[in-house]
Design a protein around this motif. Structure first.
Motif, PDB file in Angstrom:
ATOM      1  N   SER A 198      32.262 -20.446  20.039  1.00 23.57           N
ATOM      2  CA  SER A 198      31.586 -21.438  20.817  1.00 23.57           C
ATOM      3  C   SER A 198      30.864 -21.602  19.666  1.00 23.57           C
ATOM      4  O   SER A 198      30.291 -21.329  18.370  1.00 23.57           O
ATOM      5  CB  SER A 198      30.093 -21.132  21.536  1.00 23.57           C
ATOM      6  OG  SER A 198      29.182 -22.200  21.565  1.00 23.57           O
ATOM      7  N   ARG A 199      31.128 -23.521  19.373  1.00 25.94           N
ATOM      8  CA  ARG A 199      30.777 -23.894  18.047  1.00 25.94           C
ATOM      9  C   ARG A 199      29.490 -23.981  17.921  1.00 25.94           C
ATOM     10  O   ARG A 199      28.520 -23.636  16.025  1.00 25.94           O
ATOM     11  CB  ARG A 199      31.161 -25.739  18.180  1.00 25.94           C
ATOM     12  CG  ARG A 199      32.734 -25.922  18.289  1.00 25.94           C
ATOM     13  CD  ARG A 199      33.005 -27.421  18.471  1.00 25.94           C
ATOM     14  NE  ARG A 199      33.354 -27.733  19.518  1.00 25.94           N
ATOM     15  CZ  ARG A 199      33.125 -29.389  19.798  1.00 25.94           C
ATOM     16  NH1 ARG A 199      32.907 -29.657  18.671  1.00 25.94           N
ATOM     17  NH2 ARG A 199      33.101 -29.447  21.490  1.00 25.94           N
ATOM     18  N   LEU A 200      28.915 -23.633  19.326  1.00 21.60           N
ATOM     19  CA  LEU A 200      27.102 -23.232  18.765  1.00 21.60           C
ATOM     20  C   LEU A 200      26.800 -21.884  17.998  1.00 21.60           C
ATOM     21  O   LEU A 200      25.849 -22.038  16.909  1.00 21.60           O
ATOM     22  CB  LEU A 200      25.937 -23.612  19.387  1.00 21.60           C
ATOM     23  CG  LEU A 200      25.875 -24.956  20.241  1.00 21.60           C
ATOM     24  CD1 LEU A 200      24.959 -24.741  21.267  1.00 21.60           C
ATOM     25  CD2 LEU A 200      25.580 -25.589  19.464  1.00 21.60           C
ATOM     26  N   GLN A 216      18.863 -30.141   8.698  1.00 24.11           N
ATOM     27  CA  GLN A 216      18.362 -31.190   9.670  1.00 24.11           C
ATOM     28  C   GLN A 216      19.956 -31.032  10.530  1.00 24.11           C
ATOM     29  O   GLN A 216      21.201 -30.422  10.419  1.00 24.11           O
ATOM     30  CB  GLN A 216      18.927 -31.985   8.569  1.00 24.11           C
ATOM     31  CG  GLN A 216      18.050 -32.139   6.750  1.00 24.11           C
ATOM     32  CD  GLN A 216      16.852 -32.283   7.173  1.00 24.11           C
ATOM     33  OE1 GLN A 216      15.924 -33.371   8.219  1.00 24.11           O
ATOM     34  NE2 GLN A 216      16.124 -31.709   7.111  1.00 24.11           N
ATOM     35  N   VAL A 217      19.134 -31.463  11.159  1.00 24.35           N
ATOM     36  CA  VAL A 217      20.068 -31.580  12.767  1.00 24.35           C
ATOM     37  C   VAL A 217      21.390 -32.884  12.809  1.00 24.35           C
ATOM     38  O   VAL A 217      22.049 -32.237  13.265  1.00 24.35           O
ATOM     39  CB  VAL A 217      19.091 -32.040  14.405  1.00 24.35           C
ATOM     40  CG1 VAL A 217      20.055 -32.183  15.237  1.00 24.35           C
ATOM     41  CG2 VAL A 217      18.173 -31.145  14.212  1.00 24.35           C
ATOM     42  N   ASP A 218      20.866 -33.723  11.911  1.00 28.06           N
ATOM     43  CA  ASP A 218      22.157 -34.157  11.575  1.00 28.06           C
ATOM     44  C   ASP A 218      23.679 -33.402  10.556  1.00 28.06           C
ATOM     45  O   ASP A 218      24.300 -33.315  11.194  1.00 28.06           O
ATOM     46  CB  ASP A 218      22.252 -35.601  11.271  1.00 28.06           C
ATOM     47  CG  ASP A 218      21.223 -36.584  11.310  1.00 28.06           C
ATOM     48  OD1 ASP A 218      20.965 -36.334  12.713  1.00 28.06           O
ATOM     49  OD2 ASP A 218      20.955 -37.965  11.007  1.00 28.06           O
ATOM     50  N   ASP A 219      22.620 -32.740   9.672  1.00 28.74           N
ATOM     51  CA  ASP A 219      23.928 -31.434   9.229  1.00 28.74           C
ATOM     52  C   ASP A 219      24.889 -30.895  10.278  1.00 28.74           C
ATOM     53  O   ASP A 219      25.800 -30.101  10.134  1.00 28.74           O
ATOM     54  CB  ASP A 219      23.517 -31.340   7.916  1.00 28.74           C
ATOM     55  CG  ASP A 219      23.180 -32.281   6.864  1.00 28.74           C
ATOM     56  OD1 ASP A 219      23.334 -33.052   6.584  1.00 28.74           O
ATOM     57  OD2 ASP A 219      21.790 -32.217   6.245  1.00 28.74           O
ATOM     58  N   LEU A 220      23.487 -30.072  10.902  1.00 28.09           N
ATOM     59  CA  LEU A 220      24.007 -29.453  11.682  1.00 28.09           C
ATOM     60  C   LEU A 220      25.231 -30.007  12.984  1.00 28.09           C
ATOM     61  O   LEU A 220      25.646 -28.800  13.461  1.00 28.09           O
ATOM     62  CB  LEU A 220      22.486 -28.348  12.558  1.00 28.09           C
ATOM     63  CG  LEU A 220      21.542 -27.414  11.590  1.00 28.09           C
ATOM     64  CD1 LEU A 220      20.589 -27.796  12.120  1.00 28.09           C
ATOM     65  CD2 LEU A 220      22.293 -26.638  11.160  1.00 28.09           C
ATOM     66  N   MET A 223      28.588 -29.863  11.228  1.00 23.91           N
ATOM     67  CA  MET A 223      28.299 -28.918  11.093  1.00 23.91           C
ATOM     68  C   MET A 223      29.294 -28.115  12.787  1.00 23.91           C
ATOM     69  O   MET A 223      30.438 -27.780  12.669  1.00 23.91           O
ATOM     70  CB  MET A 223      27.999 -27.820  11.271  1.00 23.91           C
ATOM     71  CG  MET A 223      28.970 -26.466  10.267  1.00 23.91           C
ATOM     72  SD  MET A 223      26.897 -24.968   9.967  1.00 23.91           S
ATOM     73  CE  MET A 223      26.781 -26.010   8.779  1.00 23.91           C
ATOM     74  N   ALA A 224      28.944 -28.852  13.248  1.00 21.07           N
ATOM     75  CA  ALA A 224      29.672 -27.879  14.607  1.00 21.07           C
ATOM     76  C   ALA A 224      30.531 -29.474  15.701  1.00 21.07           C
ATOM     77  O   ALA A 224      30.806 -29.218  16.979  1.00 21.07           O
ATOM     78  CB  ALA A 224      28.532 -28.219  16.228  1.00 21.07           C
ATOM     79  N   CYS A 225      30.606 -30.572  14.724  1.00 19.12           N
ATOM     80  CA  CYS A 225      32.115 -31.180  15.015  1.00 19.12           C
ATOM     81  C   CYS A 225      31.548 -31.830  16.483  1.00 19.12           C
ATOM     82  O   CYS A 225      32.306 -32.556  17.470  1.00 19.12           O
ATOM     83  CB  CYS A 225      32.843 -30.529  15.149  1.00 19.12           C
ATOM     84  SG  CYS A 225      33.495 -29.826  14.168  1.00 19.12           S
ATOM     85  N   MET A 226      30.328 -32.318  16.475  1.00 17.73           N
ATOM     86  CA  MET A 226      29.176 -33.475  17.950  1.00 17.73           C
ATOM     87  C   MET A 226      28.395 -34.263  17.134  1.00 17.73           C
ATOM     88  O   MET A 226      28.505 -34.340  15.759  1.00 17.73           O
ATOM     89  CB  MET A 226      28.667 -32.479  18.035  1.00 17.73           C
ATOM     90  CG  MET A 226      29.147 -30.745  18.883  1.00 17.73           C
ATOM     91  SD  MET A 226      27.838 -29.418  19.946  1.00 17.73           S
ATOM     92  CE  MET A 226      28.989 -28.874  20.478  1.00 17.73           C
TER      93      MET A 226
END
Length: 307
Positions: A198-200, A216-220, A223-226
């Motif tokens: 899972s990407r999460l 930061q949510v944008d960075d995370l 990272m998850a490619c979303m």
């Protein structure tokens, strides 16, 4: 903060330095207070009945079947099914500051009777019936659960002819409150069942390993490619809470453990946990622990002074 009464401490027999056990047995439950006085790894423990474990002092690292390892800290509880094998590390236990935990094994018949009572007297308003509680449920104690655990620690060790009746009533309230608890959830079976693919799962590992850094949510989401919006929806759908709530939960878990060190200042703690300001740390800590970090720290210092 839960404390072990002097009466329980006086009644114990320190037969081993790892998971020394003091036990009290009643009709529908047995209470075990465990103490560990030296560092240890991969200590195995299993109960024949469903068990509620709650940390009192110190830190454990829990390894459960099919789940990621996690820190188990004061102010938290863990609900496990019967015959669940626990593998436990004690990274900080020592003779002057033992790790202490209570484990309360509750009969399945008692749990079923309480669920029957709830379905008859407290229906879910068309949302189905109350069912067997969600095991492998790790949560922060809310004030109601905290007070019940505190009372049960007293009742089990009390010499009173009616204590079976008192304990039975407290158990019913405890089971009801746990079944109704969702808001303070850290993670449940669904949360921990994310596969390594899972990407999460990778994001969650990154969060837990980098709590002192800016997250930061944008960075995370990158990272998850979303996209940020898709990442937010996916995270909340799979974990039941938002990314920011999860990050704050993990940071407060860490803070509770760090505050056990009487030499650490509150400023050191909140900076080490990734909070940029004392005011925001105070607000998040009090929201989850129902006590300000300064008062929590004072309780730790008072307990240390009394030893």
């Amino acid at each position: 903060m839960l404390r072990v009464s002097q009466k329980i401490l006086n009644e114990r027999r320190l037969e081993t330095l790892v998971e020394n056990q003091t036990s009290y047995t009643m009709n529908n439950a047995a209470l075990h207070v465990f103490e560990t006085h030296e560092q240890a790894e991969q200590v195995l423990l299993k109960f024949e009945q469903p068990v509620l474990a709650s940390m009192i002092e110190g830190k454990k690292v829990m390894h459960l079947r099919d789940f990621e390892s996690f820190d188990f800290l004061p102010g938290e509880s863990l609900l496990l099914p019967a015959h669940e094998q626990m593998c436990i590390d004690f990274p900080e236990a020592m003779s002057k500051n033992p790790t202490r935990c209570l484990a309360m094994a509750i009969s399945e018949d008692k749990i079923k009777r309480v669920m029957q009572f709830m379905n008859e007297q407290m229906p879910k308003d068309g949302k189905g019936e109350w069912e067997l509680m969600n095991y492998n449920f790790h949560f922060i104690n809310d004030p109601g659960i905290f007070q019940i655990l505190k009372r049960l620690l007293f009742l089990f060790s009390e010499n009173h002819p009616s204590k079976d009746f008192f304990v039975d009533n407290m158990l019913r309230e405890l089971i009801i409150r746990i079944l109704q608890t969702n808001e303070c959830r850290i993670y449940s079976n669904e949360t921990l069942s994310l596969t390594n693919e899972s990407r999460l799962a990778g994001v969650i590992r990154y969060i837990r390993e980098n709590l002192s850094s800016s997250l930061q949510v944008d960075d995370l989401s990158r990272m998850a490619c979303m996209s940020p919006s898709h990442f937010y929806r996916k995270f909340k759908s799979e974990l039941g809470i938002s990314p920011v709530e999860f990050i704050n939960n993990e940071r407060i878990k860490l803070a509770v453990g760090l505050l056990q060190d009487t030499k650490r200042s509150i400023k050191d703690v909140y900076l080490d946990c990734g909070f940029e300001s004392r005011s925001y740390f105070n607000r998040v800590f009090k929201n989850r622990q129902k006590i300000a970090p300064g008062a929590y720290k004072a309780n730790i210092l008072n307990a240390a002074f009394r030893r």
